[in-house]
Design an enzyme around this catalytic site. Structure first.
Site, PDB file in Angstrom:
ATOM      1  CE  LYS A  26      -4.282  -1.702   2.089  1.00 46.76           C
ATOM      2  NZ  LYS A  26      -5.312  -1.421   3.112  1.00 46.76           N
TER       3      LYS A  26
ATOM      4  CG  ASP B 142      -8.626   0.763   3.164  1.00 44.23           C
ATOM      5  OD1 ASP B 142      -9.431  -0.051   2.655  1.00 44.23           O
ATOM      6  OD2 ASP B 142      -7.405   0.552   3.242  1.00 44.23           O
TER       7      ASP B 142
ATOM      8  CE  LYS C  60       4.279   1.714  12.820  1.00 42.63           C
ATOM      9  NZ  LYS C  60       3.980   0.296  12.523  1.00 42.63           N
TER      10      LYS C  60
ATOM     11  CG  ASN D 224       1.222   1.742  18.576  1.00 44.61           C
ATOM     12  OD1 ASN D 224       0.559   0.743  18.297  1.00 44.61           O
ATOM     13  ND2 ASN D 224       2.448   1.929  18.138  1.00 44.61           N
ATOM     14  NE  ARG D 225       1.515  -4.784  21.723  1.00 45.21           N
ATOM     15  CZ  ARG D 225       1.170  -5.445  22.815  1.00 45.21           C
ATOM     16  NH1 ARG D 225       1.766  -5.176  23.971  1.00 45.21           N
ATOM     17  NH2 ARG D 225       0.237  -6.371  22.779  1.00 45.21           N
TER      18      ARG D 225
END
Length: 279
Positions: A71, A107, A160, A155-156
């Site tokens: 993608k 999407d 990001k 997020n962990r």
């Protein structure tokens, strides 16, 4: 379905590709509507992506869907990319024009339509996005463009998530914060209206997994969406439902993003698009 010399070719590029539901979904629609199109699963390794795009054009493919792991990388081989796809950093649909392939990301549009079909209007709402991968970026960008009040990415790791937050804040102008699962999240969840899991935790066959959240954070004030559609109800959705939250899986997003792609590839004069959702 009968394939002949007049059949127009469409497909989906990915690796792996064997699990994709898209060929069945699209070919069923083509057959029911009497359209001479064929949708093919096309396994393409990362190193072969550029050659594959050249081959598709040489073979006359009018367009393809794009899935993992292509993608992001496919953007360099396209003539043009839509604003939304550029912000999302990913393309999931390409269509052939005289000058080459142009890229779009359906999407986000599919996700938004699935929310609205559920009766949820994201405008001015507070949103939590679980995960910070490509799907998280698509969801966060589409919600920001739709006018949500605030986005929180959990997020962990923060790195990001902070990259997505920078895009949301600087390029769209919507406040976006980043947390990890070890932070105190009670107040964030109390203020939220929509919670979206974009991770693969809970996907078949690992159905006992879920993001590391305390289920009591969910409440009747929440719509909890899991982009996973296999299984139909993930562990996350089951636990959210036990806390009286409304829940929604990712099947609607899959169907509606496919509908938007369908409309990009097939001219209006060939089909009555109102019939698609009756199939």
């Amino acid at each position: 379905m009968v394939i002949n010399g007049k059949t127009k070719l469409i497909g989906v590029l990915g690796d792996p590709i064997e699990h994709s539901f898209s060929p069945f979904m699209h070919n069923t629609v083509y057959e029911k509507l009497g359209l001479n199109y064929a949708y093919l699963p096309l396994k393409v390794e990362k190193e072969q992506l550029g050659q594959a795009i050249e081959g598709l054009r040489a073979l006359g493919f009018i367009g393809v869907n794009v899935t993992i792991p292509h993608k992001e990388n496919i953007m360099q081989y396209l003539k043009e990319v839509s604003k939304e796809a550029e912000l999302m950093g990913a393309v999931n649909t390409i269509v052939l024009t005289k000058g080459g392939y142009i890229g779009e990301n359906t999407d986000g549009k599919g996700f938004l339509k699935s929310l609205k079909e559920e009766g949820f209007d994201p405008k001015n709402k507070k949103v939590i996005v679980l995960g910070a991968g490509g799907a998280a970026r698509a969801v966060a960008v589409s919600l920001a463009l739709e006018g949500v009040d605030q986005v929180c990415i959990i997020n962990r790791t923060r790195e990001k998530g902070e990259k997505i937050a920078q895009i949301i804040t600087e390029k769209i102008g919507v406040n976006c914060t980043v947390h990890n699962y070890d932070d105190k999240l009670d107040n964030i969840f109390k203020q939220a209206n929509l919670i979206v899991n974009t991770t693969s935790l809970g996907m078949h066959p690992d159905v006992d997994k879920m993001p590391p959240l305390n289920p009591t954070l969910f409440s009747s004030n929440h719509l909890v969406v899991d982009l996973i559609y296999n299984p139909e109800e993930t562990k996350l959705l089951k636990l959210a439902k036990q806390q009286n939250a409304k829940t929604l899986n990712g099947l609607g997003m899959l169907i509606y993003q496919g509908e938007y792609a369908f409309k990009m590839w097939i001219p209006e004069e060939e089909v009555d698009f109102k019939k698609i959702l009756d199939i």
